[in-house]
Design an enzyme around this catalytic site. Structure first.
Site, short mmCIF file in Angstrom:
data_model
loop_
_atom_site.label_atom_id
_atom_site.label_comp_id
_atom_site.label_asym_id
_atom_site.label_seq_id
_atom_site.Cartn_x
_atom_site.Cartn_y
_atom_site.Cartn_z
N TYR A 142 83.14 6.62 116.12
CA TYR A 142 83.34 7.54 117.24
C TYR A 142 82.81 6.96 118.55
CZ TYR A 142 84.41 11.13 113.72
OH TYR A 142 84.94 11.84 112.66
N LYS A 191 81.34 3.10 101.97
CA LYS A 191 82.60 2.58 101.43
C LYS A 191 82.42 1.06 101.31
CE LYS A 191 87.00 3.10 100.33
NZ LYS A 191 87.35 3.66 99.02
N ASP A 223 84.94 8.31 98.91
CA ASP A 223 86.05 9.02 98.27
C ASP A 223 85.58 9.75 97.01
OD1 ASP A 223 85.60 6.42 97.52
OD2 ASP A 223 87.69 5.86 97.23
#
Ligand code: NAD
Length: 363
Positions: A142, A191, A223
């Site tokens: 972001y 991840k 996930d």
């Protein structure tokens, strides 16, 4: 105690819910002999309309001068087409960065009175849902460079995801410290099977683990974490993760507890001056109708008293008042079940605020 609170009402339901939280703070101040002064700050769409900027410098300065900031919510369809760097949400990102609040803490806890509002099966809910997501707030994708360029005749968009060891370490420490105050279980979410930033994240977390031998550290891919939150949320105590993963997972976690309208959050950095806000947005679909749930904002005000002002008893008094009102069967629309609702009373935003104020007790 005398405290100066910067108040950002914002857009949509923001002004309605903040109004109730301020009345709750006033009642608490009266009972516990404090003096809260409020400084109004324009941010978001209303600031764009008034000042042509979602967070003018002098508004940020008012927040930095305060003892803490209480925010409703910003944004709405009216400002959907303004350029990216002028969007209402940019004001919020600038506020977080300006205040240096790098840690966002969101409890995902089910209120026993609202367990039937969870979309999860009773057998899962009954195992208990009570965990905290510690999300890095001012780094990652972001805050990286965003650009859209023409390459070989088509637009190509790039968003940069960057984390330094120092950025990971300071949020990692908040994760470990939070776990030390709770069940001493920390799940680091990343991840690392794909992303370099996640491999660095994981390495730093494991280095820090040596300093916190009492905390049981586990790693989970993002996930898988998204699946585990709905499959067996009782396994989590504290989850620590980077900005975008935390944004998504904390919304998912809020949903399994019943309503987005119930959940507060705190954002803190190196000082006691924090940013306190409900996790939901400005809910333009229900704005101005006096039907929004003010509890997330009221509980955010309670978190402010607890974490920034060290007013434990005062925060307890607000949380207990909320619990009593729920026990008595009062519900705003978002937590009013469409079936099996006998014994429950549907109330609006201001009435919910009034009931909570009426139930605040000292000792
Ligand atoms: P939202 O959270 O505003 O609303 C999602 C749904 O939840 C809507 O149906 C809404 O009516 C309901 N809801 C939300 N808060 C509620 C409450 N207190 N009581 C009862 N129902 C409630 O999310 P959205 O619709 O995706 O976003 C609307 C606007 O808010 C957008 O402009 C978005 O960018 C902005 N937004 C702002 C913040 C913030 O200020 N921190 C956070 C998220 C979204």
């Amino acid at each position: 105690m005398q405290k100066n609170i910067a108040v950002i009402r914002g857009d949509g339901i923001g002004p309605e819910i903040v109004e109730q939280a301020l009345k709750v703070l006033d009642k608490t101040a009266e009972l516990f002999c404090h003096n809260f002064e409020y400084t109004d700050v324009d941010m978001g769409g209303c600031a764009i309309d008034k000042w042509g900027d979602p967070l003018p410098e002098e508004m940020l300065a008012k927040c930095l001068d305060s003892d803490s900031v209480l925010l409703g919510a910003v944004g709405g369809p009216k400002w959907n087409d303004v350029p990216g760097n002028m969007r209402p949400e940019k004001g919020l990102l600038r506020l977080r960065a300006g205040m240096g609040v790098y840690s966002n803490n969101r409890p995902a806890k089910i209120w026993p009175q609202l367990s039937s509002a969870s979309p999860l099966k009773e057998s899962i809910v009954n195992k208990g849902i009570d965990f905290i997501i510690v999300r890095e707030l001012i780094g990652g994708i972001y805050f990286g460079t965003h650009k859209t360029e023409l390459a070989e005749g088509q637009k190509v968009a790039v968003d940069e995801l960057k984390y330094s060891e120092a950025e990971i370490e300071r949020i990692g420490r908040i994760g470990f410290e939070t776990a030390m105050k709770r069940g001493k279980k920390l799940c680091s979410v990343e991840k690392s099977n794909v992303l370099d930033s996640s491999r660095l994240w994981k390495a730093v977390m494991h280095r820090l683990a040596d300093e916190y031998p009492e905390v049981e550290l586990s790693d989970m891919l993002v996930d898988n974490c998204a699946m585990q939150i709905v499959k067996d949320p009782s396994q989590f105590d504290v989850v620590v993760t980077e900005n975008m993963f935390g944004d998504i997972l904390s919304d998912e976690a809020s949903m399994i507890t019943g309503s987005i309208g119930m959940i507060p959050s705190s954002s803190l950095g190196a000082t006691k001056c924090g940013l306190y806000e409900p996790i939901h947005g400005s809910a333009p679909d229900i704005a101005g109708k006096d039907i929004a749930n003010p509890i997330g904002t009221i509980l955010s005000a309670a978190m402010m008293l607890r974490f920034s002002f060290d007013m434990e008893k005062e925060a307890d008094a607000i949380e207990e008042a909320v619990s009593r009102v729920l026990d008595a069967g009062y519900r705003t629309g978002d937590i009013f079940p469409s079936e099996d609702n006998s014994g429950l009373t549907l109330v609006g935003c201001s009435e919910m605020g009034r009931l909570i104020i009426e139930n605040i007790q000292k000792g």
